[in-house]
Enzyme design. Structure first.
Site, PDB file in Angstrom:
ATOM      1  N   CYS A   1     -22.326  -8.458  -1.950  1.00  0.00           N
ATOM      2  CA  CYS A   1     -22.793  -7.635  -1.038  1.00  0.00           C
ATOM      3  C   CYS A   1     -24.383  -7.287  -0.851  1.00  0.00           C
ATOM      4  O   CYS A   1     -25.176  -6.806  -0.382  1.00  0.00           O
ATOM      5  CB  CYS A   1     -22.444  -6.666  -1.628  1.00  0.00           C
ATOM      6  SG  CYS A   1     -20.964  -5.645  -0.869  1.00  0.00           S
TER       7      CYS A   1
ATOM      8  N   CYS B   1     -17.221   0.430   9.180  1.00  0.00           N
ATOM      9  CA  CYS B   1     -17.824   0.087   8.247  1.00  0.00           C
ATOM     10  C   CYS B   1     -17.634  -1.522   8.019  1.00  0.00           C
ATOM     11  O   CYS B   1     -18.430  -2.307   6.736  1.00  0.00           O
ATOM     12  CB  CYS B   1     -18.294   1.144   6.845  1.00  0.00           C
ATOM     13  SG  CYS B   1     -16.457   0.768   6.556  1.00  0.00           S
TER      14      CYS B   1
ATOM     15  N   CYS C   1     -20.563  -5.252   9.191  1.00  0.00           N
ATOM     16  CA  CYS C   1     -20.729  -5.999   7.637  1.00  0.00           C
ATOM     17  C   CYS C   1     -21.042  -7.275   7.685  1.00  0.00           C
ATOM     18  O   CYS C   1     -19.963  -7.939   8.482  1.00  0.00           O
ATOM     19  CB  CYS C   1     -19.220  -5.460   6.578  1.00  0.00           C
ATOM     20  SG  CYS C   1     -19.620  -7.213   5.231  1.00  0.00           S
TER      21      CYS C   1
ATOM     22  N   ASP D   1       0.765  -1.486   0.116  1.00  0.00           N
ATOM     23  CA  ASP D   1       0.069  -0.191  -0.127  1.00  0.00           C
ATOM     24  C   ASP D   1       1.234   1.762   0.080  1.00  0.00           C
ATOM     25  O   ASP D   1       0.209   2.062   0.658  1.00  0.00           O
ATOM     26  CB  ASP D   1      -1.094  -0.057   1.264  1.00  0.00           C
ATOM     27  CG  ASP D   1      -0.168   0.027   2.694  1.00  0.00           C
ATOM     28  OD1 ASP D   1       0.636   0.717   2.658  1.00  0.00           O
ATOM     29  OD2 ASP D   1      -1.455  -0.064   4.053  1.00  0.00           O
TER      30      ASP D   1
END
Length: 371
Positions: free
Chosen positions: A185, A241, A245, A130
């Site tokens: 999702c 978030c 989930c 990253d």
């Protein structure tokens, strides 16, 4: 090359990586979306996206001649979330590893790269975590490691989203995985609905300038008032978030295993931080993910959390922050003290106002009422 890929996959699992996939190095399908995201101002102060924009077009911007990419997922432990006592602040779960994850994963990638070049002397390989201009989530999705959720994170049916992504770029053609990354999702919008600051413009689009993680980690400025009050107890990062989930509720046990040690603390004690000088901060946080925010950012975050908790026992620590050498710490402490309008805090704010010269701090000192 299949034997080499099998060897890499086995070696990667030995290094603690949970999943491995191989995909061709191709033009980024999401490059135009990245350009639009930057143009809308959603990147905030993260100027490195725009400064290296052209490199995101193709993996050769990271390794010239790239032909294949090995995508890897590295799970991080996820102890149960406990209550956050007054005077403490929450941190994202990935910080519970004792060391900075870059320092953990990079040596593993270097060993895998050596394995590749020893088996294929003419090959070049580069491992990244990253920090390079590569669309890692897109690459991981193409490699079959998962799908991108509506909260922009990569999701996996077995692992949820509590894992780091890493990639190894090579300039030779490897056998590619044929796994499909189907999205699962459905109509669920739990992640979007739960965001404390309404940071999602729409599914799959995050306005970083409204995200708690952005303000507590990436930004060096004082967050807007409306966002500060929605920090709640989040001191460094935010997991909301992810916590809501459904795919993170029951991960497969194999994805919980890690060879990294875990800090037992699920929250950080904040009051004593105001007593630490720069050297003490460096000694305590230098090898942790928190160091990215540096001393000023961490104290700013601490002051905002304490202001949200409004417990007057924090006033002595905030008074130290009000007289700190860094303006952003003084400003955040002033805002927090105004939310605890005791005679002691009012008097201290008045004294600071009489000698303050920084415009940002003066703005906070001049607020007529707590916000």
């Amino acid at each position: 090359m299949k034997p080499l890929v099998d060897e890499i996959r086995s070696a990667a699992h030995d290094e603690g990586f949970a999943d491995v996939g191989v995909t061709p190095a191709v033009d980024s399908q999401g490059f135009s979306s990245l350009v639009q995201w930057i143009e809308h101002g959603y990147a905030g102060q993260m100027r490195y996206f725009a400064e290296r924009l052209d490199a995101y077009r193709h993996p050769r911007g990271v390794l010239p001649g790239s032909k294949s990419i090995i995508a890897l997922s590295y799970p991080y432990p996820r102890p149960p979330r406990s209550d956050c006592p007054v005077g403490h602040g929450r941190a994202a779960r990935y910080t519970m590893i004792d060391d900075d994850y870059h320092d953990i994963i990079h040596p593993k990638l270097k060993r895998l790269c050596r394995h590749i070049t020893q088996s294929c002397p003419d090959a070049r390989a580069r491992g990244i975590v990253d920090t390079a201009p590569l669309m890692e989530r897109e690459v991981a999705e193409l490699a079959g490691l998962g799908w991108r959720g509506k909260n922009t994170l990569l999701l996996n049916r077995l692992a949820g989203s509590y894992f780091f992504l890493a990639c190894i770029l090579v300039d030779v053609v490897l056998p590619y995985d044929t796994r499909e990354s189907t999205a699962h999702c459905g109509v669920c919008t739990a992640c979007l609905d739960a965001c404390p600051t309404d940071a999602f413009v729409q599914p799959h689009v995050l306005d970083a300038t409204r995200c708690i993680s952005y303000w507590t980690i990436e930004s060096r400025e004082l967050p807007p008032v409306a966002i500060r009050s929605n920090f709640g107890d989040w001191w460094f990062g935010c997991d909301v978030c992810q916590e809501v989930c459904p795919w993170n509720r029951k991960p497969t046990r194999g994805y919980l295993e890690s060879d990294s040690s875990v800090s037992p603390e699920s929250s950080a004690e904040l009051l004593s931080l105001f007593e630490l000088d720069e050297n003490e901060f460096r000694s305590r946080f230098r090898k942790t993910p928190m160091w990215r925010s540096k001393r000023g950012g961490l104290l700013r975050n601490a002051a905002i959390v304490l202001g949200n908790q409004r417990d007057i026992s924090a006033i002595p620590s905030l008074l130290m922050g009000l007289n700190d050498s860094e303006a952003v710490v003084r400003a955040a402490s002033a805002w927090a003290l105004q939310r605890m309008p005791t005679p002691q805090s009012r008097a201290a704010l008045g004294r600071r106002f009489a000698i303050e010269t920084d415009p940002m701090v003066l703005t906070e000192l001049a607020r007529d009422e707590p916000s």
